[in-house]
Design a protein around this motif. Structure first.
Motif, PDB file in Angstrom:
ATOM      1  N   THR A  75      83.049  58.180  64.874  1.00 19.67           N
ATOM      2  CA  THR A  75      82.868  59.348  64.558  1.00 19.67           C
ATOM      3  C   THR A  75      84.119  60.242  65.379  1.00 19.67           C
ATOM      4  O   THR A  75      84.819  60.888  64.323  1.00 19.67           O
ATOM      5  CB  THR A  75      81.608  60.325  64.824  1.00 19.67           C
ATOM      6  OG1 THR A  75      80.555  59.134  64.389  1.00 19.67           O
ATOM      7  CG2 THR A  75      81.359  61.290  64.443  1.00 19.67           C
ATOM      8  N   ARG A  76      84.367  59.973  66.555  1.00 22.06           N
ATOM      9  CA  ARG A  76      85.436  60.785  67.217  1.00 22.06           C
ATOM     10  C   ARG A  76      86.820  60.274  66.844  1.00 22.06           C
ATOM     11  O   ARG A  76      87.525  61.187  66.683  1.00 22.06           O
ATOM     12  CB  ARG A  76      85.157  60.594  68.583  1.00 22.06           C
ATOM     13  CG  ARG A  76      85.356  59.188  69.185  1.00 22.06           C
ATOM     14  CD  ARG A  76      85.247  59.011  70.663  1.00 22.06           C
ATOM     15  NE  ARG A  76      85.381  57.479  70.952  1.00 22.06           N
ATOM     16  CZ  ARG A  76      86.245  56.608  71.218  1.00 22.06           C
ATOM     17  NH1 ARG A  76      87.604  57.702  71.454  1.00 22.06           N
ATOM     18  NH2 ARG A  76      86.297  55.573  71.402  1.00 22.06           N
ATOM     19  N   VAL A  77      87.056  59.210  66.217  1.00 23.34           N
ATOM     20  CA  VAL A  77      88.209  58.820  65.772  1.00 23.34           C
ATOM     21  C   VAL A  77      88.594  59.406  64.428  1.00 23.34           C
ATOM     22  O   VAL A  77      89.501  60.111  63.979  1.00 23.34           O
ATOM     23  CB  VAL A  77      88.289  57.078  65.413  1.00 23.34           C
ATOM     24  CG1 VAL A  77      89.644  56.808  64.811  1.00 23.34           C
ATOM     25  CG2 VAL A  77      88.240  56.553  66.995  1.00 23.34           C
ATOM     26  N   LEU A  78      87.388  59.464  63.314  1.00 22.33           N
ATOM     27  CA  LEU A  78      87.621  60.210  62.157  1.00 22.33           C
ATOM     28  C   LEU A  78      87.841  61.821  62.421  1.00 22.33           C
ATOM     29  O   LEU A  78      88.627  62.336  61.818  1.00 22.33           O
ATOM     30  CB  LEU A  78      86.490  59.838  61.444  1.00 22.33           C
ATOM     31  CG  LEU A  78      86.476  59.848  60.057  1.00 22.33           C
ATOM     32  CD1 LEU A  78      87.449  59.071  59.526  1.00 22.33           C
ATOM     33  CD2 LEU A  78      85.076  59.738  59.226  1.00 22.33           C
ATOM     34  N   GLN A  79      87.099  62.185  63.520  1.00 20.63           N
ATOM     35  CA  GLN A  79      87.342  63.606  63.883  1.00 20.63           C
ATOM     36  C   GLN A  79      88.828  63.635  64.244  1.00 20.63           C
ATOM     37  O   GLN A  79      89.244  64.786  63.719  1.00 20.63           O
ATOM     38  CB  GLN A  79      86.273  64.038  64.715  1.00 20.63           C
ATOM     39  CG  GLN A  79      85.161  64.430  64.171  1.00 20.63           C
ATOM     40  CD  GLN A  79      84.047  64.626  65.695  1.00 20.63           C
ATOM     41  OE1 GLN A  79      83.932  63.760  66.745  1.00 20.63           O
ATOM     42  NE2 GLN A  79      83.076  65.563  65.391  1.00 20.63           N
ATOM     43  N   LYS A  80      89.241  63.174  65.211  1.00 19.25           N
ATOM     44  CA  LYS A  80      90.433  63.155  65.482  1.00 19.25           C
ATOM     45  C   LYS A  80      91.491  63.105  64.553  1.00 19.25           C
ATOM     46  O   LYS A  80      92.603  63.862  64.477  1.00 19.25           O
ATOM     47  CB  LYS A  80      90.937  62.162  66.794  1.00 19.25           C
ATOM     48  CG  LYS A  80      91.702  62.645  67.693  1.00 19.25           C
ATOM     49  CD  LYS A  80      91.660  61.762  68.953  1.00 19.25           C
ATOM     50  CE  LYS A  80      92.997  61.417  69.317  1.00 19.25           C
ATOM     51  NZ  LYS A  80      93.134  60.107  69.593  1.00 19.25           N
ATOM     52  N   ASN A  81      91.575  61.994  64.014  1.00 18.08           N
ATOM     53  CA  ASN A  81      92.671  61.474  62.819  1.00 18.08           C
ATOM     54  C   ASN A  81      92.784  62.476  61.591  1.00 18.08           C
ATOM     55  O   ASN A  81      93.472  62.380  61.088  1.00 18.08           O
ATOM     56  CB  ASN A  81      92.404  60.177  62.241  1.00 18.08           C
ATOM     57  CG  ASN A  81      92.593  59.313  63.393  1.00 18.08           C
ATOM     58  OD1 ASN A  81      93.070  59.704  64.553  1.00 18.08           O
ATOM     59  ND2 ASN A  81      92.504  57.941  63.288  1.00 18.08           N
ATOM     60  N   THR A  82      91.699  63.175  61.706  1.00 16.40           N
ATOM     61  CA  THR A  82      91.440  63.916  60.238  1.00 16.40           C
ATOM     62  C   THR A  82      91.597  65.578  60.517  1.00 16.40           C
ATOM     63  O   THR A  82      91.576  66.230  59.459  1.00 16.40           O
ATOM     64  CB  THR A  82      90.161  63.744  59.363  1.00 16.40           C
ATOM     65  OG1 THR A  82      89.250  63.696  60.425  1.00 16.40           O
ATOM     66  CG2 THR A  82      89.957  62.313  59.027  1.00 16.40           C
ATOM     67  N   THR A  83      91.899  65.863  61.761  1.00 15.86           N
ATOM     68  CA  THR A  83      91.936  67.328  62.046  1.00 15.86           C
ATOM     69  C   THR A  83      93.454  67.781  61.353  1.00 15.86           C
ATOM     70  O   THR A  83      94.628  67.203  61.903  1.00 15.86           O
ATOM     71  CB  THR A  83      91.872  67.614  63.476  1.00 15.86           C
ATOM     72  OG1 THR A  83      90.493  66.970  63.857  1.00 15.86           O
ATOM     73  CG2 THR A  83      91.976  68.938  63.704  1.00 15.86           C
ATOM     74  N   LYS A  84      93.432  68.717  60.588  1.00 22.23           N
ATOM     75  CA  LYS A  84      94.641  69.249  60.252  1.00 22.23           C
ATOM     76  C   LYS A  84      94.693  70.810  60.382  1.00 22.23           C
ATOM     77  O   LYS A  84      93.533  71.379  60.810  1.00 22.23           O
ATOM     78  CB  LYS A  84      94.442  69.254  58.602  1.00 22.23           C
ATOM     79  CG  LYS A  84      95.158  68.047  57.617  1.00 22.23           C
ATOM     80  CD  LYS A  84      95.004  68.734  56.284  1.00 22.23           C
ATOM     81  CE  LYS A  84      95.196  67.605  55.363  1.00 22.23           C
ATOM     82  NZ  LYS A  84      95.040  68.064  53.896  1.00 22.23           N
ATOM     83  N   GLN A  85      95.897  71.255  60.757  1.00 20.64           N
ATOM     84  CA  GLN A  85      96.237  72.793  61.046  1.00 20.64           C
ATOM     85  C   GLN A  85      96.709  73.232  59.794  1.00 20.64           C
ATOM     86  O   GLN A  85      97.583  72.679  59.208  1.00 20.64           O
ATOM     87  CB  GLN A  85      97.139  72.921  62.198  1.00 20.64           C
ATOM     88  CG  GLN A  85      96.686  72.235  63.425  1.00 20.64           C
ATOM     89  CD  GLN A  85      97.881  72.412  64.487  1.00 20.64           C
ATOM     90  OE1 GLN A  85      98.416  73.454  65.015  1.00 20.64           O
ATOM     91  NE2 GLN A  85      98.335  71.363  64.933  1.00 20.64           N
TER      92      GLN A  85
END
Ligand code: ADP
Length: 301
Positions: free
Chosen positions: A214-224
């Motif tokens: 979950t944390r990897v997906l959260q990290k890798n998928t955050t866009k600004q």
């Protein structure tokens, strides 16, 4: 490995519900099985719990094959199906003793008492199930699912229809059960996965489209996503030269929407660009794309 799924497909007459699905779930992991309605989540869970056979492929639960050793698989699994089928005319204790009897549990009364305590059913234990709120019925469903102390707990949309307080209580209960059991739960609520799960498997139209911590997906998928308004016209090519900007979209006039996949805050790059080119920044607004948007993007039609 607690659950091993190898190339499972399921066809209901003409409808293909699962297409060559493979994944693994390790011991004591809490995995969220996420997907839109009709994605194939319930079908996968019914196959793992030996309710229905796959059309093709194999799966093992705690090393036991779902087809050749289904009795052992059922002993290892606690299952809370969607819509939590309960006997509404039975009393809570009576129902749990009945379930305990099916599993031939020794000292069944003692075990039922423990289940009532673990699932927080004490004050409702002498009521008929039909008289309980949805949150308490879910607790009864969970108690029946863990009464035989299974190693693996499979829950199909366990929090659907609960109010916010009940939701928190059931999520906390699931989290605490996950400390000593492997938990696989289906949901279509992204926040649920973020709140409870170590890992998320996203399924869409019968196929796995993501499988990550979950944390990897959260990290890798955050866009600004930055909306910026300059005082003068700027060209696309100029904007594309700003460090760390991946997409440029013209909104209107001198307003632009810039997207960045960078982990660094890109607002200072935009500001530096404006200073270097003698522009003024009139407004600047940053949004972050969350996992929920990622889910939508991965599963959009
Ligand atoms: P989910 O749990 O993700 O909502 P399901 O596994 O229930 O998805 O359903 C996957 C697909 O299979 C859907 O298109 C659904 O209509 C179909 N389906 C599910 N059960 C049956 C069935 N018994 N007969 C025919 N089609 C089914």
């Amino acid at each position: 490995m607690s659950i091993q799924v190898n190339n499972i497909s399921k066809i209901y007459t003409s409808q293909k519900a699962l297409n060559n699905v493979s994944f693994e779930v390790g011991s004591n992991e809490i995995v969220g099985f996420l997907g839109p309605n009709g994605a194939g989540k319930s079908t996968m869970m019914k196959i793992l719990t030996c309710y229905i056979p796959p059309t093709d492929g194999t799966a093992k639960v705690c090393g036991f094959d779902i087809l050749s050793n289904s009795i052992e698989v059922r002993k290892q699994i606690g299952y809370l199906p969607e819509h939590n089928p309960l006997y509404l005319d039975m009393y809570v204790k009576e129902f749990l003793e009945f379930v305990g009897g099916i599993y031939k549990i020794k000292n069944c009364k003692g075990r039922v008492k423990d289940m009532i305590e673990i699932t927080g059913l004490q004050i409702e234990q002498n009521k008929k199930i039909g008289a309980l709120s949805k949150g308490y019925r879910q607790r009864v469903g969970l108690a029946q699912a863990i009464i035989h102390d299974p190693k693996v707990l499979i829950m199909d949309e366990p929090t659907t229809g609960l109010d916010p307080n009940q939701l928190d209580e059931i999520r906390n209960l699931i989290k605490s059960l996950g400390k000593e059991k492997t938990v696989m739960l289906s949901t279509h609520i992204m926040q649920e996965v973020e709140a409870i799960c170590d890992r998320v498997i996203i399924i869409d139209k019968g196929e796995i489209v993501a499988n990550d911590e979950t944390r990897v997906l959260q990290k890798n998928t955050t866009k600004q996503i930055i909306t910026v308004e300059f005082d003068k016209q700027v060209s696309v090519s100029q904007l594309k030269e700003i460090a760390n900007i991946d997409e440029v979209l013209h909104v209107n006039g001198t307003i632009w929407r810039l997207t960045s996949l960078s982990k660094e805050d890109v607002r200072k790059d935009i500001f530096n660009f404006a200073v270097a080119n003698n522009f003024s920044v009139l407004t600047l607004n940053k949004e972050e794309q969350k996992m929920e948007d990622v889910f939508k993007e991965l599963t959009k039609k």
